[in-house]
Design a protein around this motif. Structure first.
Motif, PDB file in Angstrom:
ATOM      1  N   ASN A   1      59.202 -22.227  -9.697  1.00 34.13           N
ATOM      2  CA  ASN A   1      58.433 -21.228 -10.449  1.00 34.13           C
ATOM      3  C   ASN A   1      57.757 -20.188  -9.544  1.00 34.13           C
ATOM      4  OD1 ASN A   1      58.289 -22.074 -13.513  1.00 34.13           O
ATOM      5  ND2 ASN A   1      58.170 -23.971 -12.323  1.00 34.13           N
ATOM      6  N   ALA A   2      58.273 -20.042  -8.339  1.00 34.09           N
ATOM      7  CA  ALA A   2      57.674 -19.081  -7.413  1.00 34.09           C
ATOM      8  C   ALA A   2      57.661 -17.674  -8.000  1.00 34.09           C
ATOM      9  CB  ALA A   2      58.424 -19.095  -6.084  1.00 34.09           C
ATOM     10  N   GLU A   3      58.725 -17.291  -8.669  1.00 36.67           N
ATOM     11  CA  GLU A   3      58.793 -15.953  -9.269  1.00 36.67           C
ATOM     12  C   GLU A   3      57.773 -15.809 -10.390  1.00 36.67           C
ATOM     13  OE1 GLU A   3      61.908 -12.952 -11.581  1.00 36.67           O
ATOM     14  OE2 GLU A   3      62.673 -14.750 -10.570  1.00 36.67           O
ATOM     15  N   GLN A   4      57.545 -16.888 -11.141  1.00 37.86           N
ATOM     16  CA  GLN A   4      56.579 -16.822 -12.238  1.00 37.86           C
ATOM     17  C   GLN A   4      55.154 -16.683 -11.697  1.00 37.86           C
ATOM     18  OE1 GLN A   4      58.273 -16.470 -14.982  1.00 37.86           O
ATOM     19  NE2 GLN A   4      60.072 -17.015 -13.749  1.00 37.86           N
ATOM     20  N   ILE A   5      54.854 -17.403 -10.613  1.00 36.83           N
ATOM     21  CA  ILE A   5      53.536 -17.273  -9.982  1.00 36.83           C
ATOM     22  C   ILE A   5      53.323 -15.840  -9.511  1.00 36.83           C
ATOM     23  CG2 ILE A   5      52.109 -18.027  -8.029  1.00 36.83           C
ATOM     24  CD1 ILE A   5      53.545 -20.769  -8.241  1.00 36.83           C
ATOM     25  N   ALA A   6      54.355 -15.266  -8.884  1.00 36.32           N
ATOM     26  CA  ALA A   6      54.264 -13.879  -8.428  1.00 36.32           C
ATOM     27  C   ALA A   6      54.056 -12.926  -9.599  1.00 36.32           C
ATOM     28  CB  ALA A   6      55.526 -13.504  -7.652  1.00 36.32           C
ATOM     29  N   THR A   7      54.737 -13.191 -10.702  1.00 38.22           N
ATOM     30  CA  THR A   7      54.609 -12.325 -11.877  1.00 38.22           C
ATOM     31  C   THR A   7      53.190 -12.315 -12.408  1.00 38.22           C
ATOM     32  OG1 THR A   7      56.930 -12.602 -12.522  1.00 38.22           O
ATOM     33  CG2 THR A   7      55.379 -11.991 -14.266  1.00 38.22           C
ATOM     34  N   VAL A   8      52.569 -13.492 -12.511  1.00 40.28           N
ATOM     35  CA  VAL A   8      51.189 -13.555 -12.995  1.00 40.28           C
ATOM     36  C   VAL A   8      50.280 -12.711 -12.110  1.00 40.28           C
ATOM     37  CG1 VAL A   8      49.183 -15.051 -13.372  1.00 40.28           C
ATOM     38  CG2 VAL A   8      51.457 -15.814 -14.079  1.00 40.28           C
ATOM     39  N   GLY A   9      50.391 -12.888 -10.803  1.00 43.58           N
ATOM     40  CA  GLY A   9      49.539 -12.132  -9.893  1.00 43.58           C
ATOM     41  C   GLY A   9      49.776 -10.632  -9.980  1.00 43.58           C
ATOM     42  N   ASP A  10      51.034 -10.227 -10.091  1.00 45.11           N
ATOM     43  CA  ASP A  10      51.349  -8.795 -10.145  1.00 45.11           C
ATOM     44  C   ASP A  10      50.862  -8.167 -11.446  1.00 45.11           C
ATOM     45  OD1 ASP A  10      52.550  -9.290  -7.751  1.00 45.11           O
ATOM     46  OD2 ASP A  10      54.601  -8.886  -8.416  1.00 45.11           O
ATOM     47  N   VAL A  11      51.044  -8.859 -12.556  1.00 47.57           N
ATOM     48  CA  VAL A  11      50.592  -8.324 -13.850  1.00 47.57           C
ATOM     49  C   VAL A  11      49.076  -8.118 -13.832  1.00 47.57           C
ATOM     50  CG1 VAL A  11      50.299  -8.884 -16.302  1.00 47.57           C
ATOM     51  CG2 VAL A  11      52.528  -9.194 -15.209  1.00 47.57           C
ATOM     52  N   LEU A  12      48.339  -9.104 -13.333  1.00 46.01           N
ATOM     53  CA  LEU A  12      46.882  -8.980 -13.280  1.00 46.01           C
ATOM     54  C   LEU A  12      46.455  -7.858 -12.347  1.00 46.01           C
ATOM     55  CD1 LEU A  12      45.615 -12.687 -13.218  1.00 46.01           C
ATOM     56  CD2 LEU A  12      46.122 -11.234 -15.172  1.00 46.01           C
ATOM     57  N   TYR A  13      47.203  -7.653 -11.270  1.00 44.18           N
ATOM     58  CA  TYR A  13      46.856  -6.578 -10.331  1.00 44.18           C
ATOM     59  C   TYR A  13      46.844  -5.229 -11.047  1.00 44.18           C
ATOM     60  CZ  TYR A  13      47.007  -3.476  -6.295  1.00 44.18           C
ATOM     61  OH  TYR A  13      46.729  -2.491  -5.381  1.00 44.18           O
ATOM     62  N   TYR A  14      47.867  -4.976 -11.826  1.00 46.21           N
ATOM     63  CA  TYR A  14      47.953  -3.670 -12.478  1.00 46.21           C
ATOM     64  C   TYR A  14      46.984  -3.533 -13.657  1.00 46.21           C
ATOM     65  CZ  TYR A  14      51.930  -2.455  -9.585  1.00 46.21           C
ATOM     66  OH  TYR A  14      52.724  -2.155  -8.501  1.00 46.21           O
ATOM     67  N   PHE A  15      46.517  -4.642 -14.216  1.00 47.50           N
ATOM     68  CA  PHE A  15      45.435  -4.546 -15.204  1.00 47.50           C
ATOM     69  C   PHE A  15      44.159  -4.035 -14.525  1.00 47.50           C
ATOM     70  CE2 PHE A  15      47.395  -8.127 -17.975  1.00 47.50           C
ATOM     71  CZ  PHE A  15      48.138  -7.204 -18.684  1.00 47.50           C
ATOM     72  N   GLY A  16      43.857  -4.558 -13.338  1.00 45.06           N
ATOM     73  CA  GLY A  16      42.750  -4.066 -12.520  1.00 45.06           C
ATOM     74  C   GLY A  16      41.407  -4.017 -13.233  1.00 45.06           C
ATOM     75  N   GLU A  17      41.084  -5.071 -13.969  1.00 46.31           N
ATOM     76  CA  GLU A  17      39.884  -5.035 -14.815  1.00 46.31           C
ATOM     77  C   GLU A  17      38.668  -5.630 -14.109  1.00 46.31           C
ATOM     78  OE1 GLU A  17      41.661  -5.608 -19.250  1.00 46.31           O
ATOM     79  OE2 GLU A  17      41.978  -7.259 -17.851  1.00 46.31           O
ATOM     80  N   PRO A  18      37.563  -4.881 -14.029  1.00 46.51           N
ATOM     81  CA  PRO A  18      36.339  -5.414 -13.423  1.00 46.51           C
ATOM     82  C   PRO A  18      35.609  -6.371 -14.359  1.00 46.51           C
ATOM     83  CG  PRO A  18      35.954  -3.188 -14.199  1.00 46.51           C
ATOM     84  CD  PRO A  18      37.405  -3.479 -14.443  1.00 46.51           C
ATOM     85  N   GLY A  19      34.543  -6.978 -13.843  1.00 47.95           N
ATOM     86  CA  GLY A  19      33.822  -8.042 -14.530  1.00 47.95           C
ATOM     87  C   GLY A  19      33.418  -7.756 -15.956  1.00 47.95           C
ATOM     88  N   MET A  20      33.647  -8.721 -16.827  1.00 44.77           N
ATOM     89  CA  MET A  20      33.346  -8.728 -18.255  1.00 44.77           C
ATOM     90  C   MET A  20      34.281  -7.821 -19.069  1.00 44.77           C
ATOM     91  SD  MET A  20      31.091 -10.987 -18.856  1.00 44.77           S
ATOM     92  CE  MET A  20      29.922 -11.967 -17.909  1.00 44.77           C
ATOM     93  N   GLN A  21      35.168  -7.103 -18.404  1.00 43.76           N
ATOM     94  CA  GLN A  21      36.136  -6.261 -19.112  1.00 43.76           C
ATOM     95  C   GLN A  21      37.569  -6.759 -18.901  1.00 43.76           C
ATOM     96  OE1 GLN A  21      34.841  -4.038 -21.228  1.00 43.76           O
ATOM     97  NE2 GLN A  21      32.884  -4.822 -20.443  1.00 43.76           N
ATOM     98  N   GLU A  22      37.730  -8.030 -18.566  1.00 43.19           N
ATOM     99  CA  GLU A  22      39.057  -8.580 -18.266  1.00 43.19           C
ATOM    100  C   GLU A  22      39.802  -8.963 -19.552  1.00 43.19           C
ATOM    101  OE1 GLU A  22      35.989 -10.333 -15.283  1.00 43.19           O
ATOM    102  OE2 GLU A  22      36.191 -10.150 -17.448  1.00 43.19           O
ATOM    103  N   HIS A  23      39.816  -8.070 -20.513  1.00 44.58           N
ATOM    104  CA  HIS A  23      40.390  -8.392 -21.825  1.00 44.58           C
ATOM    105  C   HIS A  23      41.909  -8.575 -21.756  1.00 44.58           C
ATOM    106  CE1 HIS A  23      36.530  -7.781 -23.740  1.00 44.58           C
ATOM    107  NE2 HIS A  23      36.426  -6.615 -23.134  1.00 44.58           N
ATOM    108  N   GLU A  24      42.598  -7.683 -21.079  1.00 43.77           N
ATOM    109  CA  GLU A  24      44.047  -7.830 -20.930  1.00 43.77           C
ATOM    110  C   GLU A  24      44.375  -9.032 -20.048  1.00 43.77           C
ATOM    111  OE1 GLU A  24      46.235  -6.243 -22.563  1.00 43.77           O
ATOM    112  OE2 GLU A  24      45.217  -4.443 -23.303  1.00 43.77           O
ATOM    113  N   SER A  25      43.623  -9.201 -18.983  1.00 41.38           N
ATOM    114  CA  SER A  25      43.875 -10.303 -18.050  1.00 41.38           C
ATOM    115  C   SER A  25      43.693 -11.656 -18.728  1.00 41.38           C
ATOM    116  CB  SER A  25      42.935 -10.196 -16.843  1.00 41.38           C
ATOM    117  OG  SER A  25      43.116  -8.975 -16.163  1.00 41.38           O
ATOM    118  N   SER A  26      42.585 -11.819 -19.449  1.00 40.60           N
ATOM    119  CA  SER A  26      42.323 -13.107 -20.098  1.00 40.60           C
ATOM    120  C   SER A  26      43.335 -13.380 -21.211  1.00 40.60           C
ATOM    121  CB  SER A  26      40.898 -13.152 -20.645  1.00 40.60           C
ATOM    122  OG  SER A  26      40.670 -12.115 -21.578  1.00 40.60           O
ATOM    123  N   LYS A  27      43.732 -12.345 -21.934  1.00 45.10           N
ATOM    124  CA  LYS A  27      44.745 -12.513 -22.978  1.00 45.10           C
ATOM    125  C   LYS A  27      46.065 -12.967 -22.371  1.00 45.10           C
ATOM    126  CE  LYS A  27      47.316  -9.893 -26.482  1.00 45.10           C
ATOM    127  NZ  LYS A  27      47.547  -8.533 -27.060  1.00 45.10           N
TER     128      LYS A  27
END
Length: 513
Positions: free
Chosen positions: A49-75
């Motif tokens: 699942n190395a590719e899946q782990i990388a995907t999670v990290g990359d998706v969250l990077y582009y969301f780039g949400e600061p504290g308390m506004q991590e709505h896309e990231s948490s979803k």
């Protein structure tokens, strides 16, 4: 004397070990050598699942949400963990973006803990050494929290699969908190009892090498915003009718400055004036100053903060204004458990370091050269286990370590010499360097969680160590009674930049198998 057949067997065994070492992961005898070994199962699951782990990290990077506004990231994390078979709750302790996932049943209960938030003004095109924001002025990941969340998810999935295959009882918790950069969420989770039934926790943080440690690791902190209210007037016509709220801000600042001589040498106190009036000829009826106060222990930080509050009250009294205090961040110093750290260290040595390519070393050296740092490339050795050297930074994950035996897995997804909270720390978190480091981190974390789940002796040793470490200092919440998390934190920033950031979002799902 050895018989000929025995010699052949010995040579064959040596050849097998040599082949295993050549893969880049040196499995210790009795720890991950056979298909019946749980750690072997976990490692194979992570590699798959190395590719899946990388995907999670990359998706969250582009969301780039600061504290308390991590709505896309948490979803996204909720959907990913649910697809992997976890039960997921959002909204714990009154924070809509807090992620709390569970799987399994019964004891022991072992928690995997990390964070996911980005930082204001951190936007950067990944892989670009020159400064090149994706969106000018927008937030972004300048400490690799995106990779940390991916490591937590990958490790949790591997532990779950291993427990299923080997019929291991117990419960896994995955806690991915919001707003760590403002030290905001964990004190509320601890206060509201989320960790009361957890037996031990393995924390994770990005680093430039694989490492762990024990003992006090950083400082306690208490933050608050102090708002003074007065009465406006014309500065030239009738200033005697005014009650200057900014005068109160200035007097509070001066008052704490006079206190500094009488505080312990370990203290830290820093502030920013967030509301300093409108223009010179208007007596301001509102003023605000935001303070962070730190010290080496929770009780010392509380003592310093109480003095700061009294200075604020004195400033209000001197200016005939009123003062309101809003809690804004709190943290105990992180306390690493030696018994758990020793287990983590063994797994660090099993997992080894990533097999970096020359291109990856070259990229790291170019980045280091641009920062006038030693051009050493990437880490090629794991760090030895040692007692932590307490530093004066803070992380709200510390509160967890005072109620649950805990230790931290640091994994090599960052380039040596790059300072966190600087835009250059946003260059590497979606590169192959981050991805390879995340695989190693997930393996160490999964193996360490499995050790705690399967070894009653280790868990007992961790709890005994915890009792010794906390016998002289008992945890209490640094939050004032009735404190609530500031849910509008960073909302204005995201309202301004999210529309432009959306066009960079990755439409990619992580499907763990």
């Amino acid at each position: 004397m050895f018989s000929l057949s025995t010699k052949v067997l010995v040579r064959l065994h040596v050849a097998i070990i040599t082949a295993v070492l050549a893969t880049g992961f040196s499995f210790q005898a009795g720890t991950a050598e056979t298909s019946s070994d749980p750690k072997r199962t976990a490692f194979e699951t992570i590699d798959r699942n190395a590719e899946q782990i990388a995907t999670v990290g990359d998706v969250l990077y582009y969301f780039g949400e600061p504290g308390m506004q991590e709505h896309e990231s948490s979803k996204y994390l909720k959907e990913t963990l649910e697809d992997a078979g976890f039960k997921v709750e959002l909204g714990g302790a009154g924070m809509p973006t807090n992620v709390w996932a569970t799987w399994g049943s019964g004891n022991p209960v072992i928690a995997i803990v990390t964070e996911m938030d980005a930082l204001p003004e951190g936007s950067q095109t990944p892989g670009s050494i020159p400064r090149k924001p994706l969106v000018e002025g927008a937030p972004g990941h300048m400490e690799g929290h995106n990779v940390m969340a991916a490591v937590a998810v990958g490790a949790a999935h591997a532990v779950k699969r291993t427990m299923e295959q080997h019929k291991i009882p117990g419960t896994i918790v995955v806690s991915i908190g919001p707003a760590e950069e403002q030290l905001m969420s964990r004190p509320y989770l601890v206060r509201d009892g989320y960790f009361k039934n957890v037996d031990a926790a393995v924390l994770t943080h990005i680093a430039d090498s694989s490492a762990t440690g024990y003992g006090l690791q950083n400082y306690a902190l208490i933050g608050a915003k102090f708002t003074f209210k007065g009465r406006t007037a014309h500065g030239g016509v009738n200033p005697w009718d005014g009650k200057d709220a900014v005068d109160a801000v200035v007097l509070m600042d001066i008052g704490f400055d006079k206190l500094r001589e009488h505080l312990r040498p370990t203290y830290r106190g820093h502030r920013t004036i967030t509301n300093g009036g409108v223009q010179p000829n208007i007596i301001p009826d509102s003023g605000q100053i935001w303070w962070f106060v730190r010290d080496a222990t929770g009780p010392w930080a509380k003592e310093n903060f109480d003095k700061l509050v009294n200075i604020g009250r004195g400033a209000a009294l001197m200016t005939d204004t009123t003062m309101e205090m809003e809690p804004f961040g709190a943290a105990w110093p992180s306390l690493g458990n030696k018994a758990i750290a020793e287990a983590i260290q063994k797994n660090i040595e099993i997992a080894g370091v990533p097999k970096w390519t020359e291109e990856e070393h070259k990229f790291a050296r170019e980045l280091q050269k641009s920062l006038n740092k030693k051009e050493e490339g990437l880490a090629t050795k794991v760090a030895p286990l040692s007692a932590s050297r307490q530093n004066s930074s803070s992380n709200d994950i510390g509160d967890i370590t005072w109620v649950v035996p805990s230790a931290t897995v640091r994994f090599p997804s960052a380039v040596p010499g790059v300072q966190a909270h600087h835009w250059t720390a946003g260059i590497a978190p979606t590169t192959s360097i981050a991805h390879k480091g995340a695989v190693v981190g997930a393996k160490v974390m999964a193996a360490s969680v499995l050790d705690l789940i399967t070894s009653a002796e280790l868990l007992a040793a961790a709890k005994k160590q915890f009792e010794q470490d906390t016998k002289d200092t008992k945890y209490f919440s640094l939050l004032p009674p009735g404190a609530k998390p500031p849910l509008d934190l960073n909302k204005e920033i995201m309202d301004r930049y999210r529309p432009a950031m959306r066009k960079f979002y990755l439409n990619k799902k992580a499907q763990f198998k």
